[in-house]
Design a protein around this motif. Sequence first.
Motif, PDB file in Angstrom:
ATOM      1  N   LYS A   1     -33.502 -10.468  -3.941  1.00 53.20           N
ATOM      2  CA  LYS A   1     -34.231 -11.784  -3.957  1.00 53.20           C
ATOM      3  C   LYS A   1     -34.941 -11.263  -5.160  1.00 53.20           C
ATOM      4  O   LYS A   1     -35.222 -12.007  -6.165  1.00 53.20           O
ATOM      5  N   ASN A   2     -35.737  -9.924  -5.423  1.00 51.59           N
ATOM      6  CA  ASN A   2     -36.897  -9.476  -6.794  1.00 51.59           C
ATOM      7  C   ASN A   2     -35.469  -9.362  -7.889  1.00 51.59           C
ATOM      8  O   ASN A   2     -35.806  -9.875  -8.734  1.00 51.59           O
TER       9      ASN A   2
ATOM     10  N   ASP B   1     -33.011 -14.997 -13.490  1.00 50.77           N
ATOM     11  CA  ASP B   1     -33.830 -16.187 -13.960  1.00 50.77           C
ATOM     12  C   ASP B   1     -34.489 -15.413 -14.869  1.00 50.77           C
ATOM     13  O   ASP B   1     -34.847 -16.123 -16.059  1.00 50.77           O
TER      14      ASP B   1
ATOM     15  N   CYS C   1     -33.149  -7.550   1.525  1.00 48.79           N
ATOM     16  CA  CYS C   1     -32.932  -9.423   0.523  1.00 48.79           C
ATOM     17  C   CYS C   1     -34.026  -9.153  -0.245  1.00 48.79           C
ATOM     18  O   CYS C   1     -33.763  -9.801  -0.743  1.00 48.79           O
ATOM     19  N   ASN C   2     -34.773  -8.071   0.274  1.00 49.37           N
ATOM     20  CA  ASN C   2     -36.632  -8.163  -0.787  1.00 49.37           C
ATOM     21  C   ASN C   2     -35.810  -7.527  -2.069  1.00 49.37           C
ATOM     22  O   ASN C   2     -35.753  -8.757  -3.419  1.00 49.37           O
ATOM     23  N   TYR C   3     -35.092  -7.076  -2.497  1.00 48.04           N
ATOM     24  CA  TYR C   3     -34.485  -6.677  -3.522  1.00 48.04           C
ATOM     25  C   TYR C   3     -33.556  -7.700  -3.951  1.00 48.04           C
ATOM     26  O   TYR C   3     -33.563  -7.404  -5.412  1.00 48.04           O
TER      27      TYR C   3
ATOM     28  N   ARG D   1     -27.543 -15.727   3.714  1.00 52.15           N
ATOM     29  CA  ARG D   1     -27.590 -16.659   2.690  1.00 52.15           C
ATOM     30  C   ARG D   1     -28.199 -15.988   1.234  1.00 52.15           C
ATOM     31  O   ARG D   1     -27.908 -17.187   0.524  1.00 52.15           O
ATOM     32  N   LEU D   2     -28.464 -14.882   1.455  1.00 53.29           N
ATOM     33  CA  LEU D   2     -28.179 -14.156   0.034  1.00 53.29           C
ATOM     34  C   LEU D   2     -27.194 -13.667  -0.428  1.00 53.29           C
ATOM     35  O   LEU D   2     -26.725 -14.249  -1.738  1.00 53.29           O
TER      36      LEU D   2
ATOM     37  N   HIS E   1     -32.199 -11.152  -8.250  1.00 56.61           N
ATOM     38  CA  HIS E   1     -32.498 -13.138  -8.784  1.00 56.61           C
ATOM     39  C   HIS E   1     -33.534 -13.877  -9.408  1.00 56.61           C
ATOM     40  O   HIS E   1     -32.852 -13.815 -10.635  1.00 56.61           O
ATOM     41  N   ARG E   2     -34.209 -12.655  -9.319  1.00 58.84           N
ATOM     42  CA  ARG E   2     -35.432 -13.139 -10.028  1.00 58.84           C
ATOM     43  C   ARG E   2     -35.303 -12.902 -11.193  1.00 58.84           C
ATOM     44  O   ARG E   2     -36.068 -13.490 -11.932  1.00 58.84           O
TER      45      ARG E   2
ATOM     46  N   LYS F   1     -30.236 -13.543   6.973  1.00 59.91           N
ATOM     47  CA  LYS F   1     -30.708 -14.201   5.465  1.00 59.91           C
ATOM     48  C   LYS F   1     -30.129 -12.936   4.558  1.00 59.91           C
ATOM     49  O   LYS F   1     -30.324 -13.738   3.262  1.00 59.91           O
TER      50      LYS F   1
END
Lengths: 91, 151
Positions: A57-58, A64, A53-55, B110-111, A60-61, B107
């Motif tokens: 999100k990173n 951006d 999940c963290n990866y 959702r991602l 995605h950032r 989670k």
Amino acid sequence: MSSRRSRSRQSGSSRITDDQINDLVSKLQQLLPEIRHSQSDKVSAAKILQETCNYIKNLHREVDDLSERLSELLASSDTAQAAIIRNLLMQ
Amino acid sequence: MAYESGITPMNSSSSSLRLARTFLRSFSRIKSRRPTTAASRSAFELRRRSRRIKIAAYSSMARVAGPQRTWARALLFKLNTRARHRTSMRRRCSTMPSAYPDDHVGKLRRLVPGGDGMDVCTLLEETADYIHCLSAQVKVMNAIAHHLSKN
């Protein structure tokens, strides 16, 4: 589409086994730079999922940030850069 | 467009190249619509353009991955409809049983685009492919940014 999906589920295994999930989770681990080289029995599945999940999100950032960066680079550019992009496309 | 690579993983160099080409093509179109240099520097223009670049990035990824990937179909659907109702993305509760703590799997759902409706195995497979494609996209964008800032 839904019929195709349900058929493929049945033809495989109707029940998802823990082994299948463990196998997929360890494949995910191979994709994560943070814990790729840790021994798989030392990292819990929950930890791998959390790192996944963290990866994401990173990443995605990063998309951006890079979109903003490229937008700025286009603003400071002139027609010469249209040629550069065309050159890149040709390669 | 032909998806000759079938379900081979995204890390092959040919699909990276296809991704680079697909994205560059959309990217060059974004550039050519720029009206004047002065207008292109305004904060509004910058934001608008970076949003379009971002959409081009995600849609290139999804098109190169091909329609056999659930995440790619879901992502393209989301991109095609988000202009109208961006905040109304529904979040369905999944009834699929999960072997792992629900918050992590939740989670992940959702991602990963389209993750809502998947069983756990499909979710994990799609996640791996999504990560592959997403990091390839980041590499492509990094390379273009590097290239443009050099000149």
